[in-house]
Design a protein around this motif. Structure first.
Motif, PDB file in Angstrom:
ATOM      1  N   LEU A 209       0.826  -1.203   0.000  1.00 21.86           N
ATOM      2  CA  LEU A 209       0.000   0.000   0.000  1.00 21.86           C
ATOM      3  C   LEU A 209       0.863   1.257   0.000  1.00 21.86           C
ATOM      4  O   LEU A 209       0.563   2.238  -0.688  1.00 21.86           O
ATOM      5  N   LYS A 210       1.950   1.218   0.757  1.00 25.24           N
ATOM      6  CA  LYS A 210       2.873   2.356   0.748  1.00 25.24           C
ATOM      7  C   LYS A 210       3.484   2.517  -0.646  1.00 25.24           C
ATOM      8  O   LYS A 210       3.629   3.638  -1.152  1.00 25.24           O
ATOM      9  N   GLY A 211       3.809   1.383  -1.275  1.00 26.26           N
ATOM     10  CA  GLY A 211       4.356   1.431  -2.621  1.00 26.26           C
ATOM     11  C   GLY A 211       3.351   1.944  -3.636  1.00 26.26           C
ATOM     12  O   GLY A 211       3.690   2.709  -4.540  1.00 26.26           O
ATOM     13  N   LEU A 212       2.088   1.521  -3.494  1.00 28.00           N
ATOM     14  CA  LEU A 212       1.041   1.996  -4.405  1.00 28.00           C
ATOM     15  C   LEU A 212       0.907   3.515  -4.327  1.00 28.00           C
ATOM     16  O   LEU A 212       0.741   4.188  -5.351  1.00 28.00           O
ATOM     17  N   ARG A 213       0.963   4.038  -3.115  1.00 25.74           N
ATOM     18  CA  ARG A 213       0.848   5.485  -2.940  1.00 25.74           C
ATOM     19  C   ARG A 213       1.999   6.207  -3.637  1.00 25.74           C
ATOM     20  O   ARG A 213       1.793   7.177  -4.379  1.00 25.74           O
ATOM     21  N   CYS A 214       3.206   5.725  -3.402  1.00 26.35           N
ATOM     22  CA  CYS A 214       4.384   6.329  -4.034  1.00 26.35           C
ATOM     23  C   CYS A 214       4.326   6.166  -5.548  1.00 26.35           C
ATOM     24  O   CYS A 214       4.627   7.087  -6.307  1.00 26.35           O
ATOM     25  N   TYR A 215       3.924   4.988  -5.974  1.00 28.06           N
ATOM     26  CA  TYR A 215       3.805   4.685  -7.397  1.00 28.06           C
ATOM     27  C   TYR A 215       2.797   5.623  -8.062  1.00 28.06           C
ATOM     28  O   TYR A 215       3.037   6.173  -9.140  1.00 28.06           O
ATOM     29  N   PHE A 216       1.654   5.812  -7.394  1.00 23.53           N
ATOM     30  CA  PHE A 216       0.611   6.688  -7.927  1.00 23.53           C
ATOM     31  C   PHE A 216       1.127   8.116  -8.073  1.00 23.53           C
ATOM     32  O   PHE A 216       0.911   8.769  -9.103  1.00 23.53           O
ATOM     33  N   ASP A 217       1.808   8.609  -7.051  1.00 21.60           N
ATOM     34  CA  ASP A 217       2.305   9.979  -7.079  1.00 21.60           C
ATOM     35  C   ASP A 217       3.259  10.206  -8.253  1.00 21.60           C
ATOM     36  O   ASP A 217       3.256  11.279  -8.867  1.00 21.60           O
ATOM     37  N   LYS A 218       4.070   9.204  -8.554  1.00 19.31           N
ATOM     38  CA  LYS A 218       5.044   9.357  -9.627  1.00 19.31           C
ATOM     39  C   LYS A 218       4.434   9.086 -11.007  1.00 19.31           C
ATOM     40  O   LYS A 218       4.824   9.677 -12.005  1.00 19.31           O
ATOM     41  N   ALA A 219       3.480   8.163 -11.065  1.00 19.01           N
ATOM     42  CA  ALA A 219       2.900   7.782 -12.354  1.00 19.01           C
ATOM     43  C   ALA A 219       1.846   8.756 -12.848  1.00 19.01           C
ATOM     44  O   ALA A 219       1.658   8.906 -14.059  1.00 19.01           O
ATOM     45  N   LEU A 220       1.148   9.425 -11.940  1.00 16.27           N
ATOM     46  CA  LEU A 220       0.028  10.271 -12.344  1.00 16.27           C
ATOM     47  C   LEU A 220       0.383  11.279 -13.444  1.00 16.27           C
ATOM     48  O   LEU A 220      -0.257  11.286 -14.498  1.00 16.27           O
ATOM     49  N   PRO A 221       1.390  12.135 -13.253  1.00 19.21           N
ATOM     50  CA  PRO A 221       1.679  13.124 -14.307  1.00 19.21           C
ATOM     51  C   PRO A 221       2.247  12.500 -15.579  1.00 19.21           C
ATOM     52  O   PRO A 221       2.159  13.097 -16.653  1.00 19.21           O
ATOM     53  N   ALA A 222       2.831  11.321 -15.468  1.00 19.01           N
ATOM     54  CA  ALA A 222       3.477  10.703 -16.635  1.00 19.01           C
ATOM     55  C   ALA A 222       2.507   9.929 -17.516  1.00 19.01           C
ATOM     56  O   ALA A 222       2.571  10.021 -18.748  1.00 19.01           O
ATOM     57  N   ILE A 223       1.581   9.169 -16.906  1.00 19.35           N
ATOM     58  CA  ILE A 223       0.773   8.250 -17.723  1.00 19.35           C
ATOM     59  C   ILE A 223      -0.700   8.146 -17.330  1.00 19.35           C
ATOM     60  O   ILE A 223      -1.458   7.431 -17.982  1.00 19.35           O
ATOM     61  N   LEU A 224      -1.142   8.835 -16.290  1.00 15.89           N
ATOM     62  CA  LEU A 224      -2.509   8.639 -15.820  1.00 15.89           C
ATOM     63  C   LEU A 224      -3.449   9.793 -16.138  1.00 15.89           C
ATOM     64  O   LEU A 224      -4.624   9.747 -15.767  1.00 15.89           O
ATOM     65  N   LEU A 225      -2.967  10.811 -16.814  1.00 15.09           N
ATOM     66  CA  LEU A 225      -3.808  11.960 -17.126  1.00 15.09           C
ATOM     67  C   LEU A 225      -4.137  12.028 -18.614  1.00 15.09           C
ATOM     68  O   LEU A 225      -3.280  11.753 -19.462  1.00 15.09           O
TER      69      LEU A 225
END
Length: 311
Positions: A209-225
């Protein structure tokens, strides 16, 4: 198509379902099925679409099921799928297949997203470095089907993704920010849910879960928008603000579409990958169970967002 306990359970259930049918005399004729035996189709697997052929058809528990063979792949990957996983082999759907494949191809920014933080610590971690890299495939952006983690998204959440995409790309709407609950709060709720359910929590769950949070923060601007959401991101996120405290379930679910390919580049040891995969599936079930509380029912047009923000 990873070999997991969950998949084995699904496979064994296929045979046990034989006894659960309703009155066989009431079952519709096979000729009335949406697809026919021998028909070439397009089949969803994980987040991609593959060419396949229908080998068998059956009607059980008031639902059509189709046994498909993925063209060009070993018959070991043949499987039963539901109607929601198949598309007619038409020019329009082939274009959808190609567009989805292109969309899922990881660009340079994607490859730079850190994957190590989502991997739970394992005594076998050292062996992960010895796994075959498949460097040639990676350089070409071609990922073997059997190398992808099989993170099946439940049908209600697939519909959520489709509606989300339609609202943003076709209707020109946006998710009003900040979201409540946000990603950080949802992950904490899941941790509390697991603690209550199991009376304890494994260290690996907390790490994931900690990794998912960190992963989300880094992935959002790159591939999730989507393109139309980028201006909103620039206004909502600053150096001292994490995306996981602003965005919610809508964008978190998008991450799960990308995860099979992202995890492929992590070179995770197989045993650890299976554990991770099972935990991610459990989390998706949690999202589905609380869908009405976590996901927006309506999106807003940009003008409405600006107006409500200035009030």
């Amino acid at each position: 198509m990873a070999s997991t306990e969950a998949l084995i359970t699904d496979s064994s259930a296929t045979e046990s379902d034989m006894d659960v049918d309703d009155d066989p005399d009431s079952a519709p004729n096979v000729d009335s099925a949406p697809f026919s035996e021998g028909e070439k189709v397009l089949a969803f697997h994980s987040s991609l679409i593959y060419e396949a052929k229908v080998k068998k058809i059956e009607y059980r528990n008031r639902e059509w099921r189709f046994f498909v063979h993925y063209l060009g792949w070993n018959k070991n990957w043949d499987e039963w799928v539901g109607l929601d996983r198949l598309l007619k082999f038409t020019e329009e759907n082939v274009q959808k297949q190609q567009a989805l494949a292109q969309k899922q191809s990881l660009d340079k920014n994607t490859k730079q997203v850190r994957t190590s933080q989502i991997i739970p610590k394992s005594p076998n971690a050292a062996r992960a470095k010895k796994r075959k890299n498949d460097s040639a495939s990676k350089e070409k952006g071609m990922i073997p089907l059997d190398k992808l983690a099989n993170i099946q998204i439940p049908p209600p959440l697939k519909k959520q993704l489709v509606d989300d995409c339609d609202s943003i790309t076709h209707l020109g709407k946006l998710v009003k920010l900040p979201r409540a609950p946000n990603v950080d709060e949802i992950l904490k709720k899941y941790l509390g849910y697991r603690m209550k359910k199991d009376n304890s929590i494994a260290d690996s769950v907390g790490e994931i879960l900690k990794g998912l949070r960190c992963y989300f923060d880094k992935a959002l601007p790159a591939i999730l928008l989507y393109k139309s959401e980028r201006w909103q991101y620039k206004e909502a996120i600053s150096v001292d603000v994490s995306p996981s405290t602003v965005y919610g379930a809508e964008h978190l679910l998008r991450l799960f579409v990308k995860l099979p390919e992202l995890l492929y580049y992590a070179n995770i040891e197989e045993e650890t990958l299976m554990e991770l995969q099972q935990e991610l599936v459990e989390f998706l079930k949690f999202l589905q169970k609380h869908r009405s509380a976590f996901f927006l029912s309506t999106y807003l047009v940009p003008e409405d967002i600006a107006t409500s923000t200035n009030k």
